[in-house]
Design a protein around this motif. Structure first.
Motif, PDB file in Angstrom:
ATOM      1  N   GLY A   1       0.783  -1.194   0.118  1.00  0.00           N
ATOM      2  CA  GLY A   1      -0.273  -0.109  -0.069  1.00  0.00           C
ATOM      3  C   GLY A   1       0.868   1.258  -0.008  1.00  0.00           C
ATOM      4  O   GLY A   1       0.612   2.301  -0.881  1.00  0.00           O
TER       5      GLY A   1
ATOM      6  N   ARG B   1       2.756   1.364  -3.621  1.00  0.00           N
ATOM      7  CA  ARG B   1       1.857   0.981  -4.822  1.00  0.00           C
ATOM      8  C   ARG B   1       2.254   1.968  -5.794  1.00  0.00           C
ATOM      9  O   ARG B   1       2.557   1.809  -7.047  1.00  0.00           O
TER      10      ARG B   1
ATOM     11  N   TYR C   1      -0.808  -5.246  -4.892  1.00  0.00           N
ATOM     12  CA  TYR C   1      -1.722  -4.699  -3.953  1.00  0.00           C
ATOM     13  C   TYR C   1      -3.151  -5.553  -3.794  1.00  0.00           C
ATOM     14  O   TYR C   1      -3.438  -6.163  -2.895  1.00  0.00           O
TER      15      TYR C   1
END
Length: 551
Positions: free
Chosen positions: A26, A29, A50
């Motif tokens: 996260g 990303r 993700y």
């Protein structure tokens, strides 16, 4: 929140690792999306990784929730992690990561009674992961995530000690291999970046280190030679080259099939395109390929077994899952998102440039799936075709959510896939949005639709009482004909529809349709209705033997 280090690799360690990996991906990303230049510069590798791990996390959490007393075994958790990643894998990178996790699970779950494993078990799991992922890729390329995975396994092989020591060695080996990827792939060297998939794997391995040591690993730079400000232009240039000369579509689906059928499928798909990755086993597979003929790739899956969760993305329209200012690449101006009832129509709609969502019989898509498809279309303006009267409210909810994210969405209330085909036929992205929507809405509204289906139970209808096994002819959603033969019922339905006039008949054949029905109905139209044309499509497993449209 600080994590309590795990001494052994047990079910709780699997859960902790998955959660930390999701957090790590996260954070990374957007950076990973920004450096995505291989195999296709479509800016979504970080997002795909993700979403793949997010699916694994959900599966593991479901296993823990199922235990009111005690906790799952290592085998339970490892199987859940691998299965969740397999069914939720996205893109080339996510598909390979799913196989890496499956390879690890094969070792971790080898003995269903084992409570935990130690450093030696982790070494074996990392080796199996790297080897199985390489075997899953039709044509392995060095300088990619496969190279990074092999380097991690090699480094782990030489490590002594507990899981923490093995995990750290694997991480450092992967990190060094990642830094060397630009020297192995010219496209990376040119862009001045490391491999995006490899960068994601390093993040996942960093989470593994944190799981067993409680320590956060050092950061990894994605930039190889250029300063970050120069990268976007080079990456976009790479994207232009790929879109001009590479395959037009990414095709992904889950497949229920036997091993022998999958072996034949690999050969066929390898001849159709590139970036072929087939992962899984035990009857369930995840297929990923880049092709020019999306329909042929889906048909190959139908011949091998039962494909579902089919996703076809047109590279010209982009495939970034990010929105607003988070998106690195410019959105296309307009796209069409359509719900389709059969695998054959997925190919048809996809080849027409639409982003599709497959609705399997008895499993209508949720609004979240439609929102995701709208994001995947990566456009400023989206025309949404639900192609089912019962999906209108679901589609409306999805449209509202997409509008809240800054996307202009027009919902055309198509009630059948044949109405969607009519709308798509007049779609012109170059026109003003309102004009295009009006034209598509008019074409859909001018198309009467019918369905020939088989009754599942006794019930009262507008045409009388039907029994289980009766053939029903539904016109514009209402039962108009009750018969005993599919072809005869279809002919009666067609005659009733054409009695009010028409210029074009569209027939969409399901897998259950009689072989001669198309020829019979085409002859009927040709002999009895002058100047009416007929077009026939194969819908695959669409839930009804026949769909009919009359424009």
């Amino acid at each position: 929140m600080a994590q309590v280090p795990q001494t052994f690799f047990d079910a709780l360690a699997v859960r902790t690792w998955c959660g930390l990996a999701l957090e790590s991906l996260g954070r990374a990303r957007e950076e990973i999306d920004a450096i995505n230049v291989y195999p296709v510069a479509d800016g979504d590798t970080g997002t795909n990784l993700y979403l793949t791990v997010e699916s694994a996390v959900a599966a593991v959490e479901a296993v823990f929730t199922a235990y009111e007393v005690g906790k799952p075994t290592l085998a339970d958790a490892a199987h859940a992690m691998a299965h969740g990643a397999l069914i939720g894998a996205r893109g080339n990178s996510g598909t390979i990561l799913a196989q890496l996790l499956r390879g690890m699970a094969q070792v971790l779950a080898a003995d269903s009674e084992t409570v935990h494993t130690d450093g030696s078990g982790l070494r074996l799991a990392l080796r199996r992961a790297a080897d199985s992922a390489r075997l899953a890729v039709a044509h392995p390329v060095e300088g990619t995530v496969l190279t990074v995975a092999s380097a991690a396994a090699d480094a782990a092989d030489g490590a002594e000690g507990d899981c923490g020591a093995v995990a750290r060695a694997a991480y450092e080996g992967a990190r060094a291999a990642l830094a060397a990827t630009p020297g192995q792939l010219a496209v990376l060297e040119r862009a001045g970046v490391v491999d995006a998939g490899g960068r994601g794997l390093v993040a996942v391995l960093g989470a593994l280190v944190e799981t067993f040591t409680g320590e956060t690993v050092a950061g990894v730079s994605a930039v190889h030679a250029r300063v970050p400000g120069e990268i976007a232009a080079v990456v976009d240039e790479c994207a232009d080259v790929v879109e001009a000369g590479g395959p037009a579509f990414e095709v992904i689906y889950l497949l229920e099939a036997e091993d022998a059928a999958v072996a034949r499928l690999r050969e066929r798909l390898d001849g159709l395109g590139d970036s072929l990755v087939v992962v899984g086993g035990d009857g369930l597979w995840h297929v990923h390929v880049h092709v020019d003929d999306a329909g042929a790739a889906v048909e190959a899956g139908v011949e091998a077994g039962r494909p579902y969760r089919i996703r076809i993305t047109h590279f010209g329209a982009g495939d970034a899952h990010t929105t607003g200012e988070r998106s690195r690449r410019e959105r296309v101006q307009r796209a069409v998102v359509a719900v389709v009832p059969g695998e054959g129509l997925v190919g048809l709609y996809g080849e027409a440039g639409a982003t599709t969502v497959l609705a399997r019989p008895g499993e209508p898509p949720a609004s979240g799936e439609l929102v995701e498809a709208v994001r995947r279309a990566h456009a400023r303006e989206v025309v949404l075709l639900p192609n089912d009267a019962e999906l209108r409210h679901t589609a409306a909810a999805a449209a509202e959510q997409a509008r809240a994210e800054g996307i202009r969405v027009a919902l055309i209330p198509t009630r059948s896939a044949v109405q969607g085909i009519a709308a798509l036929a007049v779609h012109e992205p170059e026109r003003r949005f309102d004009e295009d929507v009006v034209s598509m809405t008019s074409a859909a509204g001018a198309t009467r639709y019918a369905e020939v289906a088989v009754a599942e139970r006794q019930s009262w209808t507008m045409a009388g009482i039907c029994q289980a096994g009766d053939v029903l002819g539904l016109i514009d959603g209402d039962v108009a004909v009750i018969g005993t033969d599919v072809t005869a019922t279809a002919e009666t339905v067609l005659d009733r529809m054409l009695s009010a006039g028409g210029e074009l008949v569209t027939l969409v054949l399901g897998d259950e349709a009689p072989e001669s029905i198309a020829e019979h109905l085409e002859a009927r139209v040709r002999e009895s209705y002058l100047a009416v044309d007929t077009v026939v499509y194969r819908g695959g497993r669409q839930g009804a033997p026949l769909l009919i449209g009359v424009e």
